[in-house]
Design a protein around this motif. Structure first.
Motif, short mmCIF file in Angstrom:
data_model
loop_
_atom_site.label_atom_id
_atom_site.label_comp_id
_atom_site.label_asym_id
_atom_site.label_seq_id
_atom_site.Cartn_x
_atom_site.Cartn_y
_atom_site.Cartn_z
N GLU A 204 0.83 -1.21 0.00
CA GLU A 204 0.00 0.00 0.00
C GLU A 204 0.86 1.26 0.00
O GLU A 204 0.58 2.22 -0.72
N ASN A 205 1.94 1.25 0.80
CA ASN A 205 2.80 2.43 0.93
C ASN A 205 3.69 2.65 -0.28
O ASN A 205 3.90 3.79 -0.72
N GLU A 206 4.26 1.55 -0.80
CA GLU A 206 5.29 1.65 -1.83
C GLU A 206 4.80 1.26 -3.23
O GLU A 206 5.52 1.46 -4.21
N GLY A 207 3.63 0.66 -3.28
CA GLY A 207 3.10 0.26 -4.58
C GLY A 207 3.74 -0.98 -5.15
O GLY A 207 3.57 -1.28 -6.34
N GLU A 208 4.50 -1.71 -4.33
CA GLU A 208 5.14 -2.93 -4.81
C GLU A 208 5.47 -3.83 -3.64
O GLU A 208 5.51 -3.40 -2.49
N HIS A 209 5.74 -5.10 -3.95
CA HIS A 209 6.10 -6.11 -2.96
C HIS A 209 7.61 -6.01 -2.72
O HIS A 209 8.38 -5.87 -3.67
N PHE A 210 8.03 -6.08 -1.46
CA PHE A 210 9.47 -6.06 -1.17
C PHE A 210 10.11 -7.34 -1.71
O PHE A 210 9.60 -8.44 -1.49
N GLN A 211 11.25 -7.20 -2.39
CA GLN A 211 11.89 -8.35 -3.03
C GLN A 211 13.35 -8.47 -2.63
O GLN A 211 14.01 -7.47 -2.32
N ILE A 212 13.84 -9.69 -2.64
CA ILE A 212 15.26 -9.99 -2.47
C ILE A 212 15.73 -10.64 -3.77
O ILE A 212 15.27 -11.72 -4.13
N ASN A 213 16.62 -9.95 -4.48
CA ASN A 213 17.13 -10.46 -5.76
C ASN A 213 16.01 -10.92 -6.69
O ASN A 213 16.08 -11.98 -7.31
#
Length: 330
Positions: A204-213
């Motif tokens: 919701e805050n960033e508009g994307e899912h946090f990802q690792i590599n």
């Protein structure tokens, strides 16, 4: 590469002994490339795998980069470090090692503080919480990474478990191990709910899912199974059965372990990887020689009936390795 934590909320269950010997057996007898990541500030795995002189030289080497130092640029808000922690080899065990660091316990404050930021959906919090996951993503040249951990449900171990693929639980038949299973289940349930909510807030805050590599983070932990320390028993009709003092605990542990398997969607029948026999007479020799129990010989001080213990250990680790590989595809 598959990463496997060896974890229990109770100490004294043979966790480090199991990790180092199983890792060595898989490397030397099954041809797997194995790295041990010592994430326990007590550094027992490091002290077991390396001779004192080698370990002291590494720790005094100004070029050595510890797991603790891996967190320093993260603490400063500079992102993940380019350099990996220093990797060394254990000749007798046949595995590689990222040496432990007592200072790692100090990172509990950073990880606890940034877990609050994670729960708010903040990128900085996610970056800190999933630092171990990032490190593991860069260790793909290995078949297996075994992670040693302290007996805690604190911020450091939470970060390790959230970053790893799976975990093994060494157990003993006592009331404290029983209580530990209950504590672990409650913590895992709480962490899973909190992480799911945190991921939603981050999106919701960033508009994307946090990802690792390039891979989205989430609750990915799996339960490989458990290994039971051998309990006192009597022989009835040629079979070992628990004495009365252990029957109730074993029954309750079985119920708790079934709940653990249900939580992870894991098959209970194949989750028992093996039973750890009494090896008290040869474990100190193994530690002194910095060598796996199944490879001990006369040069390591093995005499008389101790050869039987070494043989029993070899059979045990062979069985558990087979069952482990049936549960973990590398």
């Amino acid at each position: 590469m598959k990463s496997v934590c060896f974890f229990n909320n109770k100490g004294g269950v043979g966790k480090t002994t199991l990790l180092c010997n199983l890792g060595s057996f898989l490397a030397k007898r099954n041809g797997k490339s194995v790295l041990v990541l010592d994430a326990d500030p007590q550094c027992n795995a490091s002290a077991y795998l390396l001779a004192e002189e080698q370990l002291e030289a590494i720790l005094r080497d100004g070029e050595h980069k510890s797991l603790d130092s891996f967190y320093e640029p993260i603490r400063k808000g500079q992102g993940y470090p380019v350099e990996l922690p220093t990797i060394v080899s254990s000749a007798r065990f046949g595995v590689d090692l990222i040496v432990g660091d007592p200072k790692l316990s100090i990172r509990e404050d950073l990880l606890a503080t940034d877990w609050a930021a994670t729960r708010n959906g903040e990128p900085r919090g996610f970056q800190t919480t999933f630092a171990i996951k990032y490190l593991l993503s860069r260790l793909n040249k290995y078949d297996l990474v075994f992670i040693d951990m302290g007996p805690s449900l604190g911020a450091l171990n939470r970060s390790v478990l959230l970053g790893a693929d799976s975990f093994i639980m060494p157990l003993s038949v006592d009331i404290f191990s029983l209580m530990a299973i209950d504590n672990i289940l409650k913590s895992f349930t709480s962490w899973k709910i909190a992480l799911t909510d945190a991921i939603r807030k981050h999106e919701e805050n960033e508009g994307e899912h946090f990802q690792i590599n390039g891979h989205p983070v989430g609750w990915d932990l799996q339960f490989v199974g458990y290994v039971m320390q051998q309990y006192k028993a009597k022989v009835v009709s040629g079979e070992r059965v628990p004495v009365a003092a252990f029957e109730r605990i074993i029954s309750e542990q079985t119920a708790e372990l079934r709940q653990m398997c249900e939580f992870f969607g894991s098959d209970y029948e194949s989750a028992k990887l093996g039973e750890l026999p009494t090896l008290s007479s040869v474990v100190p020799l193994s530690q002194q020689a910095h060598a796996p129990i199944f490879d001990l010989g006369a040069k390591d001080g093995i005499v008389g009936s101790q050869y039987t213990r070494v043989s029993e250990a070899t059979e045990f680790f062979e069985r558990i390795a087979e069952r482990f590989l049936g549960r973990v595809v590398t």
